[in-house]
Design an enzyme around this catalytic site. Structure first.
Site, mmCIF file in Angstrom:
data_model
loop_
_atom_site.group_PDB
_atom_site.id
_atom_site.type_symbol
_atom_site.label_atom_id
_atom_site.label_comp_id
_atom_site.label_asym_id
_atom_site.label_seq_id
_atom_site.Cartn_x
_atom_site.Cartn_y
_atom_site.Cartn_z
ATOM 1 N N ASP A 20 11.201 9.040 -17.307
ATOM 2 C CA ASP A 20 11.650 7.953 -18.403
ATOM 3 C C ASP A 20 13.092 8.368 -18.385
ATOM 4 O O ASP A 20 13.608 9.124 -17.721
ATOM 5 C CB ASP A 20 11.163 8.091 -19.886
ATOM 6 C CG ASP A 20 11.110 9.717 -20.279
ATOM 7 O OD1 ASP A 20 11.445 10.354 -19.631
ATOM 8 O OD2 ASP A 20 9.994 9.826 -21.118
ATOM 9 N N HIS A 55 3.296 11.457 -28.153
ATOM 10 C CA HIS A 55 3.650 10.686 -26.918
ATOM 11 C C HIS A 55 4.028 11.494 -25.583
ATOM 12 O O HIS A 55 4.282 12.722 -25.694
ATOM 13 C CB HIS A 55 5.226 9.956 -27.240
ATOM 14 C CG HIS A 55 6.404 10.590 -27.181
ATOM 15 N ND1 HIS A 55 7.432 10.541 -28.366
ATOM 16 C CD2 HIS A 55 6.797 11.640 -26.327
ATOM 17 C CE1 HIS A 55 8.395 11.243 -27.929
ATOM 18 N NE2 HIS A 55 7.939 11.927 -26.835
ATOM 19 N N GLU A 115 4.685 5.894 -26.743
ATOM 20 C CA GLU A 115 4.600 6.054 -28.138
ATOM 21 C C GLU A 115 3.156 5.741 -28.767
ATOM 22 O O GLU A 115 2.374 4.911 -28.328
ATOM 23 C CB GLU A 115 5.621 5.112 -29.094
ATOM 24 C CG GLU A 115 7.179 5.711 -28.411
ATOM 25 C CD GLU A 115 7.564 6.832 -29.108
ATOM 26 O OE1 GLU A 115 6.753 7.987 -29.511
ATOM 27 O OE2 GLU A 115 8.496 6.941 -29.620
HETATM 28 C C1 GLP Z 1 11.483 13.131 -25.209
HETATM 29 C C2 GLP Z 1 10.559 12.818 -23.629
HETATM 30 C C3 GLP Z 1 9.198 13.265 -23.525
HETATM 31 C C4 GLP Z 1 9.445 14.730 -23.944
HETATM 32 C C5 GLP Z 1 9.483 14.757 -25.532
HETATM 33 C C6 GLP Z 1 9.222 16.342 -25.999
HETATM 34 O O1 GLP Z 1 10.960 12.176 -26.030
HETATM 35 N N1 GLP Z 1 10.748 11.618 -23.460
HETATM 36 O O2 GLP Z 1 9.030 13.328 -22.129
HETATM 37 O O3 GLP Z 1 7.968 15.417 -23.522
HETATM 38 O O4 GLP Z 1 10.854 14.376 -25.755
HETATM 39 O O5 GLP Z 1 10.608 16.738 -26.313
HETATM 40 P P1 GLP Z 1 10.673 18.451 -26.535
HETATM 41 O O6 GLP Z 1 10.438 19.040 -25.207
HETATM 42 O O7 GLP Z 1 12.396 18.519 -26.658
HETATM 43 O O8 GLP Z 1 10.107 18.677 -27.578
#
Ligand code: GLP
Length: 240
Positions: A67, A138, A143
């Site tokens: 993404d 998500h 979402e």
């Molecule tokens: C973002 C990304 C996801 C990721 C998520 C969790 O929103 N789009 O791909 O898994 O955050 O982030 P973190 O690893 O910082 O908790």
């Protein structure tokens, strides 16, 4: 789903890097699906170390990212293109022309999503897709919603996600409220999925993964339907 528990974030990251390294060594032209966020940073660090010490070769590897924020310039330090260059691509012997991240400054986001979906398909099957998970369940930026999308699409970010990701932004930086993301079908077409979960903030969502329910209100629960998912978690996320 196979669940592997580690006592620390470092151990979880090393195990994830080992799985990727094995894949690269078995098939030098693998297609890797990659993720951003804080979770995979330790894994990328290990992969860089392994590449520098000659244990793995990225020269024929292709990558597709899940993404990207929208709109955002790839040169913005908050963009996922910048993140990938900074955490992995700039430090290993990968050909950047073989690394794909949705274009966050495309004029026509829908056309960009259609094009990105074609790119993913043109590379053949993704051998391993790495995933993190949002506190709201998500994956990528799929979402919680009544209906999820199959293919790459533009999506509005939920309040929960904007709040969770705001920790990476300074006061004068604008937090994007939309994103371009692979759909559930794009993600599910990978041969193998590696889901990384660490930290107390993910404990509730981890519980939902263990339950026998699947629901679009927690998109990650749909992973229970994929035949080859490995969940790597640390003890803070999975508790006792
Ligand atoms: C973002 C990304 C996801 C990721 C998520 C969790 O929103 N789009 O791909 O898994 O955050 O982030 P973190 O690893 O910082 O908790």
């Amino acid at each position: 789903m196979k669940i592997l528990k580690f006592s620390s974030y470092e151990e979880m990251s090393a195990a994830a890097a080992d799985i990727i390294a094995k894949q690269i060594n078995v098939k030098g032209d693998s297609v890797l699906g990659l993720a951003t966020g804080s979770t995979p940073v330790g894994m990328y660090k290990k992969l860089v170390e392994m590449n520098k010490s000659g244990l793995i070769d990225f020269s024929n590897i292709k990558t597709v990212n899940l993404d990207e924020y929208y709109p955002i310039s790839p040169s913005n330090r908050q963009s996922y293109r910048y993140f990938m260059n900074d955490n992995l691509f700039d430090h290993v012997n990968i050909d950047k022309a073989n690394t794909y991240v949705p274009n966050g400054e495309a004029e026509d986001p829908d056309a960009e999503c259609e094009n990105y979906e074609k790119i993913v398909k043109s590379l053949g099957t993704v051998d391993i897709q790495v995933l993190g998970i949002g506190q709201n369940g998500h994956i990528g930026f799929n979402e919680p919603e009544e209906n999820l999308y199959l293919y790459t699409h533009k999506t509005a970010l939920t309040e929960n996600t904007i709040a969770a990701n705001s920790r990476f932004f300074t006061e004068d930086e604008v937090i994007p409220t939309s994103a371009l993301t692979m759909g559930m079908g794009t993600i599910f077409s990978a041969k193998k999925i590696l889901l990384l979960i660490n930290g107390k903030a993910k404990r509730e969502v981890f519980k939902q993964l263990l339950s026998d329910r699947i629901t679009t209100a927690c998109p990650a629960t749909l992973l229970k339907l994929h035949p080859n998912v490995i969940v790597l978690c640390d003890s803070e996320a999975c508790g006792e």
